[in-house]
Design a protein around this motif. Structure first.
Motif, PDB file in Angstrom:
ATOM      1  N   MET A   1       0.935  -1.169   0.162  1.00 12.51           N
ATOM      2  CA  MET A   1      -0.176   0.073   0.012  1.00 12.51           C
ATOM      3  C   MET A   1       0.815   1.386   0.053  1.00 12.51           C
ATOM      4  N   ALA A   2       0.329   2.343  -0.644  1.00 14.67           N
ATOM      5  CA  ALA A   2       1.130   3.339  -0.629  1.00 14.67           C
ATOM      6  C   ALA A   2       1.426   3.844   0.914  1.00 14.67           C
ATOM      7  N   LYS A   3       2.483   4.371   0.840  1.00 15.16           N
ATOM      8  CA  LYS A   3       3.103   5.147   2.399  1.00 15.16           C
ATOM      9  C   LYS A   3       1.975   6.063   2.821  1.00 15.16           C
ATOM     10  N   ASP A   4       1.763   7.065   1.961  1.00 13.27           N
ATOM     11  CA  ASP A   4       1.030   8.231   2.607  1.00 13.27           C
ATOM     12  C   ASP A   4      -0.235   8.261   1.870  1.00 13.27           C
ATOM     13  N   VAL A   5      -1.637   7.997   1.977  1.00 10.54           N
ATOM     14  CA  VAL A   5      -2.730   7.958   1.535  1.00 10.54           C
ATOM     15  C   VAL A   5      -3.687   9.189   2.137  1.00 10.54           C
ATOM     16  N   LEU A   6      -3.896  10.091   1.213  1.00 14.70           N
ATOM     17  CA  LEU A   6      -4.475  11.570   2.083  1.00 14.70           C
ATOM     18  C   LEU A   6      -5.854  11.635   1.463  1.00 14.70           C
ATOM     19  N   CYS A   7      -6.553  12.046   2.196  1.00 13.65           N
ATOM     20  CA  CYS A   7      -8.171  11.997   2.243  1.00 13.65           C
ATOM     21  C   CYS A   7      -8.654  13.360   3.047  1.00 13.65           C
ATOM     22  N   GLU A   8      -9.568  14.207   2.323  1.00 14.47           N
ATOM     23  CA  GLU A   8     -10.013  15.385   2.896  1.00 14.47           C
ATOM     24  C   GLU A   8     -11.345  15.184   3.269  1.00 14.47           C
ATOM     25  N   VAL A   9     -11.952  14.078   3.367  1.00 16.49           N
ATOM     26  CA  VAL A   9     -13.336  13.762   3.917  1.00 16.49           C
ATOM     27  C   VAL A   9     -13.421  13.706   5.475  1.00 16.49           C
ATOM     28  N   SER A  25      -6.676  -0.632   4.538  1.00 15.98           N
ATOM     29  CA  SER A  25      -6.709  -1.021   3.213  1.00 15.98           C
ATOM     30  C   SER A  25      -7.569  -0.190   2.700  1.00 15.98           C
ATOM     31  N   ILE A  26      -7.341   0.430   1.441  1.00 15.63           N
ATOM     32  CA  ILE A  26      -8.232   1.100   0.589  1.00 15.63           C
ATOM     33  C   ILE A  26      -8.876   0.366  -0.678  1.00 15.63           C
ATOM     34  N   TYR A  27     -10.506   0.758  -0.773  1.00 14.78           N
ATOM     35  CA  TYR A  27     -11.076  -0.039  -1.784  1.00 14.78           C
ATOM     36  C   TYR A  27     -11.861   1.223  -2.644  1.00 14.78           C
ATOM     37  N   VAL A  28     -11.397   1.064  -4.050  1.00 19.64           N
ATOM     38  CA  VAL A  28     -11.712   1.978  -4.795  1.00 19.64           C
ATOM     39  C   VAL A  28     -12.445   1.582  -6.007  1.00 19.64           C
ATOM     40  N   VAL A  29     -13.635   1.722  -6.509  1.00 16.46           N
ATOM     41  CA  VAL A  29     -14.363   1.356  -7.482  1.00 16.46           C
ATOM     42  C   VAL A  29     -14.701   2.250  -8.655  1.00 16.46           C
ATOM     43  N   SER A  30     -14.787   1.785  -9.947  1.00 17.01           N
ATOM     44  CA  SER A  30     -15.173   2.787 -10.997  1.00 17.01           C
ATOM     45  C   SER A  30     -16.591   2.853 -11.155  1.00 17.01           C
ATOM     46  N   ASP A  42     -15.206   5.876  -6.651  1.00 11.27           N
ATOM     47  CA  ASP A  42     -15.898   5.975  -5.304  1.00 11.27           C
ATOM     48  C   ASP A  42     -14.991   5.247  -4.584  1.00 11.27           C
ATOM     49  N   CYS A  43     -14.678   5.614  -3.483  1.00  4.44           N
ATOM     50  CA  CYS A  43     -14.023   5.330  -2.302  1.00  4.44           C
ATOM     51  C   CYS A  43     -15.021   4.336  -1.431  1.00  4.44           C
ATOM     52  N   LYS A  44     -14.704   3.009  -1.646  1.00  5.42           N
ATOM     53  CA  LYS A  44     -15.908   2.168  -0.884  1.00  5.42           C
ATOM     54  C   LYS A  44     -15.421   1.918   0.657  1.00  5.42           C
ATOM     55  N   THR A  45     -14.048   2.372   0.905  1.00 11.30           N
ATOM     56  CA  THR A  45     -13.602   2.222   2.180  1.00 11.30           C
ATOM     57  C   THR A  45     -14.489   3.217   3.453  1.00 11.30           C
ATOM     58  N   PHE A  46     -14.910   4.310   2.678  1.00  9.08           N
ATOM     59  CA  PHE A  46     -15.704   5.364   3.418  1.00  9.08           C
ATOM     60  C   PHE A  46     -16.542   4.815   4.654  1.00  9.08           C
ATOM     61  N   GLU A  47     -16.341   5.203   5.830  1.00 12.07           N
ATOM     62  CA  GLU A  47     -17.392   4.926   6.806  1.00 12.07           C
ATOM     63  C   GLU A  47     -17.610   5.898   7.689  1.00 12.07           C
TER      64      GLU A  47
END
Length: 50
Positions: A1-9, A25-30, A42-47
Motif C-alpha cells: 500500500m502507498a506510504k501516505d494516503v491522503l483524504c479530505e473527507v 486498506s483502501i477499496y476504490v471502484v469505478s 468512488d471510495c468504498k472504504t468510507f465509513e
C-alpha cells in the motif's frame, strides 16, 4: 500500500491528522465501465464517523 494516503473527507472515521487516511486498506471502484478521471470513481472504504 502507498506510504501516505491522503483524504479530505473529515466525516470519515478513517480521516486523521494532516489529512492522512488511517484505514488498513483502501477499496476504490469505478462508477463507469472505464474511469478516465477521479470523478468517475468512488471510495468504498468510507465509513461515517459516529
Amino acid at each position: 500500500m502507498a506510504k501516505d494516503v491522503l483524504c479530505e473527507v473529515n466525516s470519515c472515521k478513517y480521516w486523521g491528522a494532516n489529512n492522512k487516511c488511517n484505514a488498513s486498506s483502501i477499496y476504490v471502484v469505478s462508477r463507469s465501465k472505464q474511469a478516465s478521471n477521479s470523478e468517475e470513481t468512488d471510495c468504498k472504504t468510507f465509513e461515517p464517523k459516529i
